[in-house]
Design a protein around this motif. Structure first.
Motif, mmCIF file in Angstrom:
data_model
loop_
_atom_site.group_PDB
_atom_site.id
_atom_site.type_symbol
_atom_site.label_atom_id
_atom_site.label_comp_id
_atom_site.label_asym_id
_atom_site.label_seq_id
_atom_site.Cartn_x
_atom_site.Cartn_y
_atom_site.Cartn_z
ATOM 1 N N GLY A 177 0.776 -1.230 0.000
ATOM 2 C CA GLY A 177 0.000 0.000 0.000
ATOM 3 C C GLY A 177 0.805 1.277 0.000
ATOM 4 O O GLY A 177 0.377 2.281 -0.553
ATOM 5 N N ILE A 178 1.971 1.248 0.646
ATOM 6 C CA ILE A 178 2.790 2.470 0.678
ATOM 7 C C ILE A 178 4.247 2.125 0.360
ATOM 8 O O ILE A 178 4.689 0.991 0.555
ATOM 9 C CB ILE A 178 2.696 3.231 2.023
ATOM 10 C CG1 ILE A 178 3.122 2.343 3.202
ATOM 11 C CG2 ILE A 178 1.308 3.783 2.251
ATOM 12 C CD1 ILE A 178 3.332 3.118 4.492
ATOM 13 N N THR A 179 4.978 3.129 -0.072
ATOM 14 C CA THR A 179 6.377 2.954 -0.484
ATOM 15 C C THR A 179 7.251 2.281 0.586
ATOM 16 O O THR A 179 7.969 1.334 0.263
ATOM 17 C CB THR A 179 6.953 4.312 -0.923
ATOM 18 O OG1 THR A 179 6.309 4.678 -2.148
ATOM 19 C CG2 THR A 179 8.462 4.251 -1.131
ATOM 20 N N ALA A 198 1.994 1.157 -4.265
ATOM 21 C CA ALA A 198 3.059 2.108 -3.966
ATOM 22 C C ALA A 198 3.641 2.698 -5.252
ATOM 23 O O ALA A 198 3.713 2.014 -6.274
ATOM 24 C CB ALA A 198 4.151 1.428 -3.144
ATOM 25 N N THR A 243 6.490 5.410 -5.572
ATOM 26 C CA THR A 243 7.745 6.150 -5.692
ATOM 27 C C THR A 243 8.528 5.569 -6.861
ATOM 28 O O THR A 243 8.604 4.339 -7.005
ATOM 29 C CB THR A 243 8.565 6.021 -4.390
ATOM 30 O OG1 THR A 243 7.787 6.547 -3.313
ATOM 31 C CG2 THR A 243 9.882 6.783 -4.489
ATOM 32 N N PHE A 294 1.477 3.011 -10.642
ATOM 33 C CA PHE A 294 1.901 4.181 -11.419
ATOM 34 C C PHE A 294 3.113 4.757 -10.714
ATOM 35 O O PHE A 294 3.541 4.224 -9.694
ATOM 36 C CB PHE A 294 0.763 5.218 -11.502
ATOM 37 C CG PHE A 294 0.483 5.962 -10.218
ATOM 38 C CD1 PHE A 294 -0.075 5.329 -9.117
ATOM 39 C CD2 PHE A 294 0.781 7.326 -10.102
ATOM 40 C CE1 PHE A 294 -0.327 6.019 -7.933
ATOM 41 C CE2 PHE A 294 0.528 8.023 -8.911
ATOM 42 C CZ PHE A 294 -0.036 7.359 -7.835
ATOM 43 N N LEU A 306 4.770 8.619 -9.306
ATOM 44 C CA LEU A 306 4.433 10.028 -9.107
ATOM 45 C C LEU A 306 5.038 10.938 -10.170
ATOM 46 O O LEU A 306 4.376 11.877 -10.625
ATOM 47 C CB LEU A 306 4.800 10.476 -7.700
ATOM 48 C CG LEU A 306 3.643 10.436 -6.702
ATOM 49 C CD1 LEU A 306 2.441 11.242 -7.179
ATOM 50 C CD2 LEU A 306 3.174 9.016 -6.435
ATOM 51 N N TYR A 336 7.448 12.068 2.224
ATOM 52 C CA TYR A 336 8.124 10.769 2.038
ATOM 53 C C TYR A 336 8.186 10.506 0.530
ATOM 54 O O TYR A 336 7.712 11.325 -0.263
ATOM 55 C CB TYR A 336 7.425 9.661 2.833
ATOM 56 C CG TYR A 336 6.127 9.110 2.278
ATOM 57 C CD1 TYR A 336 5.014 9.921 2.058
ATOM 58 C CD2 TYR A 336 6.018 7.748 1.970
ATOM 59 C CE1 TYR A 336 3.839 9.385 1.565
ATOM 60 C CE2 TYR A 336 4.842 7.206 1.483
ATOM 61 C CZ TYR A 336 3.759 8.020 1.283
ATOM 62 O OH TYR A 336 2.597 7.501 0.796
ATOM 63 N N PHE A 372 0.106 16.677 -3.399
ATOM 64 C CA PHE A 372 0.101 15.210 -3.379
ATOM 65 C C PHE A 372 -0.074 14.758 -1.940
ATOM 66 O O PHE A 372 0.719 15.135 -1.062
ATOM 67 C CB PHE A 372 1.398 14.561 -3.908
ATOM 68 C CG PHE A 372 1.453 13.099 -3.498
ATOM 69 C CD1 PHE A 372 0.724 12.154 -4.196
ATOM 70 C CD2 PHE A 372 2.137 12.695 -2.359
ATOM 71 C CE1 PHE A 372 0.695 10.817 -3.768
ATOM 72 C CE2 PHE A 372 2.110 11.353 -1.922
ATOM 73 C CZ PHE A 372 1.395 10.421 -2.634
ATOM 74 N N PRO A 388 -1.303 10.772 -0.062
ATOM 75 C CA PRO A 388 -1.662 9.413 -0.478
ATOM 76 C C PRO A 388 -3.163 9.171 -0.431
ATOM 77 O O PRO A 388 -3.880 9.824 0.344
ATOM 78 C CB PRO A 388 -0.931 8.526 0.532
ATOM 79 C CG PRO A 388 -0.686 9.391 1.723
ATOM 80 C CD PRO A 388 -0.534 10.784 1.200
ATOM 81 N N SER A 389 -3.593 8.230 -1.242
ATOM 82 C CA SER A 389 -4.986 7.804 -1.295
ATOM 83 C C SER A 389 -5.552 7.683 0.109
ATOM 84 O O SER A 389 -4.937 7.084 0.990
ATOM 85 C CB SER A 389 -5.034 6.437 -1.994
ATOM 86 O OG SER A 389 -6.362 6.000 -2.108
ATOM 87 N N ASP A 437 -4.511 11.493 -6.740
ATOM 88 C CA ASP A 437 -4.635 10.949 -5.378
ATOM 89 C C ASP A 437 -5.517 11.853 -4.515
ATOM 90 O O ASP A 437 -6.134 11.389 -3.557
ATOM 91 C CB ASP A 437 -3.239 10.840 -4.738
ATOM 92 C CG ASP A 437 -2.243 10.134 -5.641
ATOM 93 O OD1 ASP A 437 -1.936 8.978 -5.408
ATOM 94 O OD2 ASP A 437 -1.800 10.765 -6.631
ATOM 95 N N PHE A 445 -8.173 4.223 -8.256
ATOM 96 C CA PHE A 445 -6.938 3.871 -8.961
ATOM 97 C C PHE A 445 -6.177 2.754 -8.261
ATOM 98 O O PHE A 445 -5.384 2.053 -8.891
ATOM 99 C CB PHE A 445 -6.055 5.109 -9.171
ATOM 100 C CG PHE A 445 -5.571 5.771 -7.910
ATOM 101 C CD1 PHE A 445 -6.346 6.716 -7.256
ATOM 102 C CD2 PHE A 445 -4.335 5.457 -7.388
ATOM 103 C CE1 PHE A 445 -5.897 7.333 -6.096
ATOM 104 C CE2 PHE A 445 -3.866 6.080 -6.223
ATOM 105 C CZ PHE A 445 -4.667 7.012 -5.575
ATOM 106 N N MET A 446 -6.411 2.543 -6.984
ATOM 107 C CA MET A 446 -5.784 1.423 -6.285
ATOM 108 C C MET A 446 -6.399 0.108 -6.768
ATOM 109 O O MET A 446 -5.699 -0.874 -7.001
ATOM 110 C CB MET A 446 -5.973 1.573 -4.772
ATOM 111 C CG MET A 446 -5.209 2.736 -4.184
ATOM 112 S SD MET A 446 -3.439 2.532 -4.531
ATOM 113 C CE MET A 446 -2.744 3.874 -3.594
#
Ligand code: PHB
Length: 390
Positions: free
Chosen positions: A102-104, A126, A128, A143, A145, A171, A223, A225-226, A253, A303-304
């Motif tokens: 879910g996250i970088t 994620a 980045t 995708f 950023l 981040y 920006f 995050p979702s 996002d 988009f997720m």
């Protein structure tokens, strides 16, 4: 009586020898799906799990003679937990693929495990740029950023937005967004009088927005995050930033389809750039949105979800093409270079970078048929990650 005990004995012997479980094991293809199902990023987990289950409902759970098993784990978006879960999935469950992230920081934490165990790792969320460089076993279906931000750096100055303040989560993806938007805006003759960064966890946008008000730029590029977009929108409107003549722009996002419809009419007119809108007018997307809604009490795929749905397709197609032979390396090779139509438009997994190449759309929030949508008004086709070019 005698006969029955013989059967029981035979069965016990087979189990003891491990013949049956081993055979069953060989015929199972396991996908370890690690997602934030609780906490700040829970909407990402909910969206991706629903999309993965929809893919399996539509395409069955037998591929190349193997039974596909989805093992979903909640990492609460804490990278230490993601790492531990990935380790357990590889060592104990012997998964064939790791997926989700879910996250970088979660994706980065697992990259060494993918490399060491030669397990393909499909990053579905994620974004980045550098994630795909953290392991040669990573393939991305979400995708980046830089991919999403550059389009807006071209659009803004051509549309009267020359002085733009940036506000990003502090981040990886936020720093990518800030840098690539800024570079492109400057190239086009624009200015960035201030670049603001807010903490990822429990952000309070108020003091930052006050600062933006004082600077009074043409626009604020955001920006987050979702899942965090609605909070930004609410505070932006509450502070009357729009009335003060400051336009809100950002990557998609911010106007996340998961939350957009609850943001209210204040969101109308917000321009964003992104790779997916629930409102994308293709026949394939209309069916995707309808099926997703039917299976999930009317929920909109965001988009997720599309990253999860396409990630499952990449895994299924790779399993089919490699016929389950060649282990992780065979599977990975079959993921590289895949090209197909997604609900977002045509996508391509670049065999060199293992990153996604896709269309980026410019969209404006509009009310249509009584609901708020990100309505696409322009497209930049087949965009590679600009973060890879340097
Ligand atoms: C990320 O942590 O990479 C990330 C999370 C949510 C987004 C985009 C990027 O919406």
């Amino acid at each position: 009586m005698k006969r029955r005990s013989f059967t029981t004995l035979a069965l016990a012997a087979t189990v003891a020898l491990g013949a049956q479980p081993a055979l069953a094991q060989d015929n199972v293809f396991k996908i370890g799906l690690i997602l934030p199902m609780t906490g700040q990023q829970a909407t990402t987990g909910r969206q991706i799990e629903a999309a993965a289950r929809l893919w399996m409902a539509q395409n069955g759970d037998t591929v190349a003679g193997k039974k596909v098993q989805l093992i979903v784990k909640d990492d609460t978006s804490l990278p230490d937990v993601t790492r531990r879960l990935a380790q357990e999935l590889v060592v104990n469950d012997k998964v064939n693929v790791l997926a989700g992230f879910g996250i970088t920081p979660s994706a980065m934490a697992v990259a060494p495990i993918a490399t060491q165990s030669k397990t393909p790792m499909v990053v579905m969320a994620a974004a980045t740029s550098s994630i795909t460089e953290a392991s040669p076993y990573i393939v991305r279906t979400s995708f980046t950023l830089p991919q999403a931000s550059v389009a807006l750096g071209d659009w803004a100055p051509k549309n009267g937005l020359k002085r733009v303040v940036t506000l990003v989560s502090d981040y990886g993806p936020g720093i990518d967004a800030e840098r690539f938007f800024r570079e492109r805006l400057l190239l086009n003759g624009g200015q960035v009088p201030e670049s603001l960064r807010v903490p990822l966890r429990n952000p309070d946008f108020a003091p930052f927005l006050q600062k933006v008000r004082d600077i009074k730029p043409d626009a604020l590029f955001v920006f987050v995050p979702s899942g965090a977009g609605a909070a930004v929108m609410k505070q932006f409107l509450e502070r009357g930033m729009d009335k003060a003549g400051i336009k809100l722009i950002g990557t998609g996002d911010v106007t996340d389809d998961d939350q957009l419809n609850d943001m209210g009419d204040g969101a109308i007119g917000v321009v964003t750039s992104h790779h997916y809108s629930t409102y994308h007018p293709s026949a394939m997307n209309k069916k995707f949105v309808a099926d997703f809604g039917k299976a999930n009490k009317g929920m909109r795929p965001n988009f997720m979800a599309v990253g999860g749905y396409d990630g499952m397709r990449v895994i299924y197609d790779a399993l089919k093409a490699s016929k389950g032979q060649g282990g992780g390396d065979g599977l990975l090779a079959a993921m590289k270079g895949q090209i197909f139509e997604s609900p977002r438009g045509k996508i391509f997994i670049d065999a060199q970078t293992r990153d996604i190449v896709q269309n980026i759309y410019l969209r404006r929030v509009e009310r249509k048929e009584g609901q708020l949508w990100n309505v696409e008004f322009d497209v930049i086709k087949d965009v590679k990650d600009p973060g890879k070019a340097r």
